[in-house]
Design a protein around this motif. Structure first.
Motif, short mmCIF file in Angstrom:
data_model
loop_
_atom_site.label_atom_id
_atom_site.label_comp_id
_atom_site.label_asym_id
_atom_site.label_seq_id
_atom_site.Cartn_x
_atom_site.Cartn_y
_atom_site.Cartn_z
N CYS A 1 85.90 4.97 77.50
CA CYS A 1 86.50 4.98 78.85
C CYS A 1 87.81 5.74 78.89
O CYS A 1 88.30 6.08 79.97
CB CYS A 1 86.70 3.55 79.35
SG CYS A 1 85.15 2.69 79.71
N ALA B 1 87.04 8.88 80.58
CA ALA B 1 86.92 8.73 82.03
C ALA B 1 88.29 8.62 82.67
O ALA B 1 88.57 9.23 83.72
CB ALA B 1 86.07 7.51 82.36
N GLN B 2 89.19 7.85 82.04
CA GLN B 2 90.53 7.66 82.62
C GLN B 2 91.30 8.97 82.64
O GLN B 2 92.08 9.23 83.57
CB GLN B 2 91.28 6.61 81.82
CG GLN B 2 90.69 5.21 81.93
CD GLN B 2 91.34 4.23 80.95
OE1 GLN B 2 92.53 4.34 80.63
NE2 GLN B 2 90.56 3.28 80.46
N ASP C 1 89.84 11.94 82.66
CA ASP C 1 88.96 12.94 83.27
C ASP C 1 88.76 14.14 82.34
O ASP C 1 88.91 15.30 82.73
CB ASP C 1 89.51 13.41 84.63
CG ASP C 1 88.44 14.18 85.43
OD1 ASP C 1 87.25 14.06 85.10
OD2 ASP C 1 88.83 14.89 86.38
N LEU D 1 79.90 6.72 77.72
CA LEU D 1 80.78 7.39 78.68
C LEU D 1 80.34 7.12 80.12
O LEU D 1 81.16 6.79 80.98
CB LEU D 1 80.80 8.90 78.41
CG LEU D 1 81.62 9.76 79.36
CD1 LEU D 1 83.06 9.29 79.43
CD2 LEU D 1 81.56 11.23 78.94
N ASN D 2 79.05 7.23 80.40
CA ASN D 2 78.57 7.01 81.77
C ASN D 2 78.80 5.58 82.24
O ASN D 2 78.95 5.33 83.44
CB ASN D 2 77.09 7.37 81.87
CG ASN D 2 76.86 8.87 81.98
OD1 ASN D 2 77.72 9.59 82.47
ND2 ASN D 2 75.72 9.34 81.50
N CYS E 1 81.39 4.07 81.97
CA CYS E 1 82.78 4.02 82.45
C CYS E 1 82.94 4.71 83.80
O CYS E 1 84.07 4.82 84.30
CB CYS E 1 83.70 4.68 81.43
SG CYS E 1 83.63 3.94 79.78
N SER E 2 81.85 5.20 84.38
CA SER E 2 81.90 5.91 85.67
C SER E 2 82.93 7.02 85.67
O SER E 2 83.89 7.00 86.45
CB SER E 2 82.18 4.91 86.81
OG SER E 2 81.20 3.91 86.87
N PRO E 3 82.79 8.01 84.80
CA PRO E 3 83.78 9.10 84.75
C PRO E 3 83.78 9.88 86.06
O PRO E 3 82.74 10.07 86.69
CB PRO E 3 83.27 9.97 83.60
CG PRO E 3 81.79 9.70 83.53
CD PRO E 3 81.64 8.25 83.89
#
Length: 822
Positions: free
Chosen positions: A744, A747-748, A750, A775-776, A778-780
């Motif tokens: 994550c 994701a944080q 970007d 990774l997905n 974590c809703s990147p």
């Protein structure tokens, strides 16, 4: 921002007259009515005692309408959507002269809508303003067209939800009326349209009837002096954008004044530009904008300007604007100096310079007249940053704007030379990037300065003249070809419809330059639109133009080179460093600098770090060449420059290729961290464009670095692991013991991701899919790109690192260059 308003006491004149009418023997009911008569299309003669509107075009207006008794008022009428105006002042004069309702001078002429002489206008609109806020009104309409036929000319008149119709064909005494109309904000809007099937619509007479003696309360203007401002020293000049309007649409006047401040500021104002306040010192100033309407009602608004020291090491946080002076050829030249944001961030950085030359209307020789030069260079006046991303480097300009003395009919070279000399002596100026701009009279000089001597031309990197051109002659011999022989590029602008300076002046200069032998290289660029008149500088000098049409991008692409840098090939140099966090263990690596790395000492470059697989491990010195077997390392070793064109700009990378020791089971985040620190300390790296890629074991190391900590992820713009990815879980460190990784973090921060693997890679393909799944989850904000090659095993890197478009368009390198941290 503080607002003050004042309305004049007492009743307006027409209200006083209404109160006196009963004394003249008129009934009280009649005294409550007041009428205003408007003749639309007052040809061939105006109607005496009426309000006569001669033009039916949009914007035509009447103010201070008089009533039927000849008494003025605060009422105004304006055409907000014009009638048919195939020519200025068009009207129809075919109305009746036999009406018993209105005089012939009013009934025989009308404005009209419809199709005439090949052009069509299907609607007109008229606004009445300044009406009584508590009044009720009726509107009476009349129109006549004695056509000798029976064609339908029914006209509709609409106010709000009410509509009436009038047949104008052969009309003599017919009128229609709208009643009980209540103004909105002191105004009524009237629409004039045609009934479906009608061939024309007309309006000849408008009678405005105020029915109940409502009192018009004149509203003061609405004033806005703008938002409060904070500006950094050395700025001593600021422009304040005023805006104001009058609710009744009356004419207004305005004046700025200083309320308070540590010094008395110089105030420069004219009706069409913002206030320019100069001679400012550190402290807070308050300026007041006061606006007064035609009846004397006024309102004010205050704005404060805080002049503060520059922050930190003296870095201005806004583009500065400072009035200065210099003496040259015995003359005191007043000028503006504008420094870019961040001018003092790097005390070694040198900046490009623009010298701008104004037109004939801005001449002067005193500090008080200097603000007028900002009329042609509003970008500097209004603190536009003028910042542009050029190959990953944010570039801007020092801008100098001198004022030509009024007793000179033309610019003299010493004005320009004084600016160039002052910049070189007092500012950190890139002497190879001095550009001349000019407008109108200033454009003539911008052309002629580099033509006058080799010495002049060799100081100028490029010129951009607007609305003016000149071929300079000595004893009848053109000097224009000096621009070609001395390599002064030209981009000139001139509109074909310029009514002030004929376009032929610029045509002659461009054609003459193109005829030179040898020909200018590059050829002069000429923007010659059909329309734009004399003020094409407004669009041509806009900083928001796309790069291909942007004069600032174009200027920055040209430079004079005092000592041309050598043309170098991409380097491949072995280096050694230690990793302090891993017991100062030694790590060997290759450093590969792109071609032209030394051409521009202020340019920052993207950084690409490539991590090899398990088969290329070695001692970092005599075995270092093992890392050149695959991926971008192999491409460099074979002579590929790793240059790619992205968004029209050819770019490349600084590339670092470390080697993992023989005993190393996997890449450790501390090794990549150390390499980043070494690169950013010793090389010109753009910190927003750092990329990490690796194959197999290197793919493990690539993903492990950004999963290790948020700080790590925030240093990377994009990653491209191939043939493998880290398992997740924990990573042991000497100082922190076990560290739990977290996808994550990507994701944080970007971090952009492009993952490659082969469908037949039974051993390591799952590590890639597992990483993408983590990774997905974590809703990147940027979805990862995943490429799965069918019928490919543990050799996806062969396709992933291809430099052409056989497998991908864009290829991996082009994709990386397009990624950038915010």
């Amino acid at each position: 921002m503080r607002i003050f308003r004042r309305a004049l006491p007492g009743l307006p004149m027409f209200a006083v007259v209404s109160l006196l009418l009963p004394g003249w023997g008129v009934s009280e009911a009649e005294a409550a009515e007041r009428r205003f008569l408007v003749d639309f299309g007052d040809g061939p003669t105006a109607t005496p005692g009426w309000n006569n509107l001669h033009f039916g075009s949009t914007g035509s207006s009447l103010s201070n309408l008089v009533d039927s008794a000849g008494v003025g008022s605060g009422l105004s009428l304006q055409v907000t959507d014009g009638f048919w105006q195939g020519w200025t002042g068009a009207y129809n004069g075919g109305g009746t002269t036999a009406s018993t309702v209105y005089p012939a001078s009013a009934t025989r002429d009308t404005f009209f809508i419809g199709t005439n002489e090949g052009t069509t206008d299907t609607q007109a609109q008229v606004r009445l303003s300044g009406l009584a806020i508590n009044g009720t009104y009726s509107l009476r309409f009349y129109a006549s067209r004695m056509a000798g036929d029976s064609a339908d000319r029914t006209t509709r008149y609409t106010v709000g939800a009410q509509t009436v119709e009038l047949q104008a064909t052969n009309n003599i005494d017919g009128v229609v009326q709208l009643t009980n109309l209540v103004p909105s904000n002191g105004a009524l809007d009237i629409s004039v349209t045609m009934k479906p099937g009608a061939i024309f619509g007309y309006l000849g007479v408008l009678e405005v009837i105020e029915q109940d003696g409502g009192v018009v309360v004149n509203q003061p203007p609405v004033v806005n002096a703008g938002a409060d401002r904070t500006v950094p020293l050395p700025t001593n000049t600021v422009a304040l954008q005023q805006s104001f309007s009058d609710p009744e649409g009356q004419a207004t006047t305005f004046v700025w004044s200083q309320v308070s401040g540590p010094t008395t500021a110089g105030l420069y104002q004219n009706p069409w530009t913002p206030l320019v306040a100069s001679n400012l010192a550190q402290g807070t100033y308050v300026f007041r904008l006061t606006v007064t309407d035609a009846q004397g009602a006024s309102a004010s608004d205050d704005v404060s300007v805080s002049v503060v020291p520059s922050t930190g090491s003296g870095t201005p946080f806004l583009r500065t604007l400072t009035a200065k002076s210099v003496t040259a050829s015995g003359k005191v030249i007043h000028y503006y100096e504008s420094l870019p944001r961040g001018y003092n961030t790097d005390p070694n950085r040198k900046w490009p310079v623009i010298v701008f030359h104004h037109g004939v209307g801005e001449k002067g020789s005193t500090p008080e007249s200097l603000p007028s030069v900002l009329g042609n260079m509003t970008l500097v006046r209004d603190n536009v940053p003028l910042e542009f991303d050029i190959n990953g480097v944010t570039e801007s300009f020092i801008v100098l704007i001198p004022q030509l003395h009024g007793n000179y009919g033309d610019w003299q070279d010493f004005f320009t030379q004084a600016m160039i000399d002052s910049a070189k002596a007092n500012l950190r100026t890139d002497a190879d990037r001095v550009y001349l701009m000019g407008f109108s009279l200033g454009a003539f000089h911008t052309w002629s300065f580099p033509q006058r001597s080799d010495a002049n031309a060799r100081q100028v990197a490029a010129i951009v003249p607007f609305s003016g051109g000149r071929v300079y002659n000595v004893n009848g011999v053109s000097q224009l070809c000096r621009l070609a022989t001395e390599d002064v590029p030209v981009w000139t602008f001139h509109a074909a419809d310029d009514g002030t300076v004929h376009v032929s002046y610029t045509d002659a200069a461009v054609n003459g330059l193109n005829a030179c032998s040898p020909a200018p290289d590059p050829a002069p660029r000429y923007t010659r639109p059909a329309t734009g008149n004399h003020w094409i500088i407004g669009s041509g000098a806009s900083p928001t133009q796309p790069p291909a049409n942007n004069i600032y991008h174009w200027m920055l692409s040209h430079r004079r080179v005092s000592t041309p840098p050598p043309v170098t090939q991409r380097t491949l140099t072995p280096r050694v460093t230690t990793v302090p966090k891993l017991w100062n263990g030694q790590m060997g690596y290759y450093e590969s600098l792109p071609r032209g790395y030394d051409a521009n000492p202020s340019r920052q470059w993207p950084l690409l770090i490539f991590l090899h697989g398990i088969g290329e491990r070695g001692n970092g010195t005599t075995e270092l060449s093992r890392v050149l077997s695959h991926g971008p390392a192999a491409q460099i070793n074979s002579g590929h420059p790793l240059e790619f064109t992205v968004n029209g700009v050819t770019e490349s990378f600084v590339v670092l290729i470390p080697q993992l020791g023989e005993a190393g089971a996997s890449w450790h985040p501390y090794q990549i961290e150390r390499l980043l620190d070494v690169a950013q300390a010793g090389l010109r790296i753009n910190p927003k464009r750092v990329y990490l890629t690796g194959l197999s074991l290197g793919g493990f190391g690539t993903t492990a670095f950004v999963e290790f900590s948020l700080a790590n992820a925030q240093r990377i713009a994009a990653i491209a692991p191939t043939d493998g990815a880290h398992y997740g879980g924990i990573i042991w460190t000497p100082d922190l013991d076990n560290v739990t990784t977290n996808a994550c973090y990507l994701a944080q921060a970007d971090v952009k991701v492009w993952q490659f693997y082969g469908a037949n890679d039974a051993s390591w393909g799952r590590t890639a899919t597992d990483f993408i799944a983590r990774l997905n989850a974590c809703s990147p904000p940027s979805a990862p790109v995943v490429t799965r090659y069918e019928n490919v095993g543990h050799t996806a890197y062969g396709r992933a690192y291809a430099t052409d478009h056989t497998y991908h368009s864009p290829n991996l390198y082009e994709w990386l260059l397009a990624q950038q941290r915010p």
